[in-house]
Design an enzyme around this catalytic site. Structure first.
Site, PDB file in Angstrom:
ATOM      1  N   GLU A   1      39.194  34.221  36.624  1.00 25.37           N
ATOM      2  CA  GLU A   1      39.432  33.737  35.260  1.00 25.37           C
ATOM      3  C   GLU A   1      40.914  33.487  35.028  1.00 25.37           C
ATOM      4  OE1 GLU A   1      39.092  35.119  30.569  1.00 25.37           O
ATOM      5  OE2 GLU A   1      38.173  36.343  32.146  1.00 25.37           O
TER       6      GLU A   1
ATOM      7  N   LYS B   1      25.259  52.870  35.583  1.00 27.17           N
ATOM      8  CA  LYS B   1      25.141  51.404  35.601  1.00 27.17           C
ATOM      9  C   LYS B   1      24.274  50.847  34.474  1.00 27.17           C
ATOM     10  CE  LYS B   1      25.752  51.091  40.646  1.00 27.17           C
ATOM     11  NZ  LYS B   1      25.802  52.505  41.009  1.00 27.17           N
TER      12      LYS B   1
ATOM     13  N   ASP C   1      32.865  50.328  42.582  1.00 31.30           N
ATOM     14  CA  ASP C   1      31.528  49.763  42.423  1.00 31.30           C
ATOM     15  C   ASP C   1      31.543  48.834  41.215  1.00 31.30           C
ATOM     16  OD1 ASP C   1      28.858  49.183  41.995  1.00 31.30           O
ATOM     17  OD2 ASP C   1      28.169  51.213  42.447  1.00 31.30           O
TER      18      ASP C   1
ATOM     19  N   HIS D   1      44.089  29.204  27.049  1.00 32.35           N
ATOM     20  CA  HIS D   1      42.999  29.005  28.016  1.00 32.35           C
ATOM     21  C   HIS D   1      42.935  27.558  28.496  1.00 32.35           C
ATOM     22  CE1 HIS D   1      40.603  32.677  28.637  1.00 32.35           C
ATOM     23  NE2 HIS D   1      41.177  33.077  27.507  1.00 32.35           N
TER      24      HIS D   1
END
Length: 513
Positions: free
Chosen positions: A194, A326, A402, A500
């Site tokens: 990004e 998670k 992770d 952006h």
């Protein structure tokens, strides 16, 4: 042949005298004859018995020593050959080396050779990845051009990081900083695709550095695992709950749990009941490892121990989602999981204006309406922030964490308040469940290991166990603080779209090529 005949004679004589002496001993007991009274024949039998024993000890002892010496030599030679051949886990002792790649590819395509078995059959991880890749292209009819194969140590991921590899994905790593945190400077690696993210975080670091740096506090450090067990009645489930939560029983349970690891130390046990089902949430320290495997082993030990006092306990699963791993969960937001960290900084009004291009009042108002009220309107769970997961994900990917644990690790509430008579800005992030480690998993890969080394937290800390992982968690929180500060300033100043468009606008590289 002569040796075998001699051995047979001595063995026969040995058995004969043993049989004779046993009979004589039994007769003496029956007739009440003193055992120490020995006849001439008995004396001769004893002498023959001793001689036979000496012969067999000398002969078989020499053979055994010779055999052991030969076995040691074989072991050394085998170890040498093992290293030279670069054998792998699951590699058969007798393997057929296939030199023709095309032959193997056709076997995979036809289904005769399973794709997952290539590493063990070929004994070459990189070659296995290449053959699997070509076979996949033929089976699917799709090209994998553009997916790199060269440049990755495939042996390092075998049995640990990824199965059936066909290449690897490139993610650019940018450096933001220096971050001034608790009086020390850090250069923070961020892996992302990004545009504007690293630049924005870097601006936040600049504002914090000029303002004197950020301060972090570690509130908790404990990984969790929560199995689910079932009983015939709710009463029995409650009995186990009361037993586990009784303070007098904790020391015994902890001693059983702690046998699984040098670093895993049980901290708390919390239980929740749903009918006749009991969810047991174990929390333990895990050193510099993220610790999921460590805590799971300790939980398994405790469950086996409890089975003796609660034989009617049915273990449904080692994880019952009350951990919670998670997944977005209130239990992690309230009680914490992994590292719980608060990070704060005071940004003078001058820095807010010159570096962040906005005002203290605008930031405070936007934070209330966006991060607090807006998130409440959306029914957010732990998401009272602007984009904490953006920074968490980037640092996680760069340092071998992770990526899926970004979910609970991004739990964050960002607070902004005008201080010092309304002139300066106090900004803080509170993150109750940052789950990181500096050993195990992806941290041992070359690229991720280099990023950890850049932060000074590579591997296990030999002096203070767990301090490297705790430092990494603090860096993550400070990076989130910088990211929140910069993005909120861009929104307040109306610069978000403009930045952006400058840094993150899609460019058709293939068209130019």
């Amino acid at each position: 042949m002569a040796v075998d005949t001699r051995n047979g004679i001595f063995f026969s004589v040995f058995l004969f005298v043993v049989h004779y002496l046993v009979i004589r001993w039994r007769d003496k007991i029956r007739n009440s004859t003193p055992v120490q009274l020995v006849t001439v024949s008995e004396m001769a039998a004893i002498i023959v018995f001793v001689g036979s024993c000496i012969y067999h000890l000398v002969y078989f002892g020499t053979t055994l020593v010779h055999h052991a010496h030969f076995s040691d030599d074989e072991e050394v030679e085998e170890t040498k050959n093992h290293v030279e051949r670069k054998d792998f886990v699951n590699l058969p002792k007798e393997k057929t080396v296939i030199t023709d790649d095309e032959e193997v590819i056709q076997a995979v395509v036809s289904g005769k050779t399973p794709s997952y078995s290539l590493e063990s059959k070929l004994g070459d991880c990189k070659r296995a990845a290449f053959i699997r890749r070509v076979a996949l292209e033929r089976i699917t009819g799709k090209s994998l051009d553009g997916l790199p194969l060269e440049g990755l140590d495939y042996e390092s991921i075998l049995g640990q990081c990824c199965e059936m590899p066909v290449g690897y994905v490139q993610i650019p790593v940018g450096i933001a900083g220096p971050l001034l945190l608790d009086g020390k400077e850090f250069s923070v690696p961020m892996a992302t695709t990004e545009g504007c993210l690293v630049a924005s975080t870097n601006r936040g670091f600049k504002a914090i550095h000029i303002s004197g740096g950020a301060t972090s506090i570690l509130l908790k450090d404990g990984m969790t695992r929560a199995p689910v067990v079932r009983f015939a009645t709710a009463r029995r489930a409650a009995d186990l709950k009361f037993f586990l939560e009784e303070p007098l029983n904790f020391e015994t349970i902890a001693s059983v749990f702690n046998k699984s690891s040098r670093f895993g130390r049980l901290q708390t046990v919390r239980c929740a009941i749903a009918g006749k089902n009991l969810y047991i949430r174990f929390t333990c320290s895990t050193g510099d490892a993220m610790g999921m495997n460590m805590v799971s082993k300790g939980v398994q030990n405790v469950l086996e121990y409890l089975q003796s006092d609660f034989p009617d306990m049915d273990v449904i699963g080692i994880s019952g989602n009350y951990c919670s791993d998670k997944k977005p969960a209130a239990v992690n937001w309230i009680e914490g999981r992994g590292k719980s960290v608060v990070c704060e900084a005071i940004i003078p009004e001058e820095v807010v204006k010159k570096v962040l291009k906005t005002s203290v009042a605008s930031l405070v108002e936007l934070n209330i309406l966006k991060n607090l009220t807006g998130s409440a309107m959306a029914g957010a769970l732990g998401g009272f922030n602007a984009h904490a997961s953006n920074i968490v994900s980037a640092v996680f990917l760069a340092t071998g964490q992770d990526p899926a644990q970004n979910i609970e690790s991004s739990n964050c509430i960002t607070l902004m308040e005008a201080v010092n008579g309304g002139e300066d800005l106090h900004v803080s992030v509170t993150m109750p469940s940052i789950e990181v480690g500096t050993i195990g998993g992806g941290t041992q890969l070359a690229s991720q290991s280099a990023c950890l080394n850049l932060l000074g937290v590579k591997g296990a800390n030999k002096e203070w166990a767990g301090s490297n992982a705790r430092q990494l968690a603090k860096v993550v929180a400070a990076a989130v603080l910088a990211g929140e500060l910069s993005l909120m300033s861009a929104i307040a100043a109306g610069q978000l779209v403009k930045s952006h468009m400058k840094y993150n606008r899609s460019k058709d590289v293939s068209a130019k090529t």
